[in-house]
Design a protein around this motif. Sequence first.
Motif, mmCIF file in Angstrom:
data_model
loop_
_atom_site.group_PDB
_atom_site.id
_atom_site.type_symbol
_atom_site.label_atom_id
_atom_site.label_comp_id
_atom_site.label_asym_id
_atom_site.label_seq_id
_atom_site.Cartn_x
_atom_site.Cartn_y
_atom_site.Cartn_z
ATOM 1 N N SER A 31 7.060 -6.166 -1.282
ATOM 2 C CA SER A 31 6.002 -6.175 -0.698
ATOM 3 C C SER A 31 6.850 -4.986 -1.316
ATOM 4 O O SER A 31 5.901 -4.331 -2.490
ATOM 5 N N ALA A 32 8.106 -4.432 -1.461
ATOM 6 C CA ALA A 32 7.647 -2.319 -1.918
ATOM 7 C C ALA A 32 8.432 -2.715 -3.569
ATOM 8 O O ALA A 32 7.415 -1.328 -4.197
ATOM 9 N N PHE A 33 8.379 -3.525 -4.432
ATOM 10 C CA PHE A 33 8.682 -3.667 -5.105
ATOM 11 C C PHE A 33 7.507 -3.752 -6.288
ATOM 12 O O PHE A 33 7.062 -3.665 -7.441
ATOM 13 N N ILE A 34 6.681 -4.958 -5.529
ATOM 14 C CA ILE A 34 5.213 -4.978 -5.978
ATOM 15 C C ILE A 34 4.552 -3.532 -5.573
ATOM 16 O O ILE A 34 3.265 -3.526 -6.795
ATOM 17 N N GLY A 35 4.652 -3.347 -4.824
ATOM 18 C CA GLY A 35 4.193 -1.853 -4.530
ATOM 19 C C GLY A 35 3.894 -1.047 -5.453
ATOM 20 O O GLY A 35 3.003 -0.139 -6.034
ATOM 21 N N SER A 36 5.479 -0.783 -5.888
ATOM 22 C CA SER A 36 5.898 0.705 -6.351
ATOM 23 C C SER A 36 4.900 -0.281 -8.366
ATOM 24 O O SER A 36 5.204 0.957 -9.235
ATOM 25 N N SER A 72 0.722 -1.023 -0.195
ATOM 26 C CA SER A 72 -0.316 -0.308 -0.207
ATOM 27 C C SER A 72 0.350 1.575 -0.080
ATOM 28 O O SER A 72 0.321 2.344 -0.426
ATOM 29 N N PHE A 73 1.762 1.015 0.443
ATOM 30 C CA PHE A 73 2.920 2.022 0.344
ATOM 31 C C PHE A 73 3.448 2.742 -0.807
ATOM 32 O O PHE A 73 4.263 3.611 -1.330
ATOM 33 N N GLY A 74 3.360 1.709 -2.124
ATOM 34 C CA GLY A 74 3.467 1.932 -3.787
ATOM 35 C C GLY A 74 3.077 3.242 -3.648
ATOM 36 O O GLY A 74 4.011 4.082 -4.318
ATOM 37 N N GLY A 75 1.661 3.413 -3.875
ATOM 38 C CA GLY A 75 2.002 4.874 -3.941
ATOM 39 C C GLY A 75 2.088 6.339 -3.616
ATOM 40 O O GLY A 75 1.583 7.008 -4.082
ATOM 41 N N PHE A 76 2.159 6.324 -1.988
ATOM 42 C CA PHE A 76 2.401 6.849 -1.359
ATOM 43 C C PHE A 76 4.104 7.185 -2.093
ATOM 44 O O PHE A 76 4.655 8.782 -2.511
ATOM 45 N N TYR A 77 4.946 6.541 -2.030
ATOM 46 C CA TYR A 77 6.555 6.989 -2.071
ATOM 47 C C TYR A 77 6.542 6.865 -3.647
ATOM 48 O O TYR A 77 7.116 7.709 -4.000
ATOM 49 N N ASN A 78 5.937 6.592 -4.211
ATOM 50 C CA ASN A 78 6.223 7.396 -6.048
ATOM 51 C C ASN A 78 5.264 8.072 -6.749
ATOM 52 O O ASN A 78 5.917 8.856 -7.649
ATOM 53 N N PHE A 79 4.277 8.490 -5.671
ATOM 54 C CA PHE A 79 3.529 9.049 -6.394
ATOM 55 C C PHE A 79 2.909 10.784 -5.438
ATOM 56 O O PHE A 79 1.845 11.375 -6.143
ATOM 57 N N PHE A 80 3.192 10.194 -4.079
ATOM 58 C CA PHE A 80 2.570 11.693 -2.916
ATOM 59 C C PHE A 80 2.698 13.284 -3.663
ATOM 60 O O PHE A 80 1.767 13.883 -3.923
#
Length: 348
Positions: free
Chosen positions: A316-321, A195-203
């Motif tokens: 998980s970070a990889f998949i989330g991204s 769920s953090f993928g969108g935050f780190y990549n697109f916040f």
Amino acid sequence: MTNKTFIILSIFYFLFFTLIGDYVIYMPKYFKEIHFTPAEIGIIFAMLPITRFLTPFIYLKKALTKKDYILALIVSTLASFLLLSHNFYLILISFLLIGMSFSVVFPYIEAIAIESLKEKYGKSRVYGSIGFMLFGIIASYISFNLVWFFIILMILTNISALHFLKDKNITRSTSKINLLKEWKFWLAVMFLQISFGGFYNFFTIYNLNYGIKKEYIGWLWAIGVIAEIFIFIFQHRFIKNFKPIFLLKISIFLTSIRWFILYLFAGNLIMTALSQLIHAFSFAIFHTSALLYLSKKYENKTLAQQFYAGIAYGFSAFIGSIISGYLYGENLFLYESLIAMLGFLVML
């Protein structure tokens, strides 16, 4: 716990996360300046999460040895010099080797920290957050060669890590680790970090698109780090009063609320700032509670920490991204909220 252990752990965290600050904040810009394509940059930055996930499997049938630890420190130091080459393949090899080395050294020191400091772990770990934040501020105002700075930080970080070579707090267990034994924990960790993928990549992009001014974006990031620092300093006063499993559940639930606020109040500066305060739970409380939980549940504490780092911040970070790229749009954080809520429901 001795004062010497606390001080050296704090120095290690400060140096290590200042190094990570250089990697996260500066390296993309540096690679662009030496004319790497976006695809090449993406491949390079995939090396750390991939190696974080794969390296623990090496230690399923063998214990971490003194030779492994020393070799990891030497390899990461030498590999950092390859960054001076300007050659894509050499730099790719560099981060592959650095990633594997980090996956040996960092979880081992995390296991020592949680065993030595217990609930006071955050008082030492906070220096990592301070180092990361200070680097971001200083590097934006002062011009210096940040590749050489990365190399120097790598050397200093590894020197500080040598102190823990003969640490007595961690037994170098050869016992295997059964992930299915705590499958709810591992699955919840995956959902949260995805769920953090969108935050780190697109916040940043998300808020700019909804009209929040560029000069405010940096402060919004800073609020999250400040909340993290504050809770790391003071969490020892209350975290011992709750079971780790309870704090894990609360942290995941609040993270789901955090993403839902970003969706519901898109473009609202005050509500976005308030959502960033929840980072105190999303990262600081969750991370400390996860380490305490693993320390109690698994005999092979170092391997448990390696898998935690690999599954949470690697796989998980990889998949989330990747997923966030497909989900990006006005409903991005609604989807991320639902993904985090799945993690909470799994823990019930």
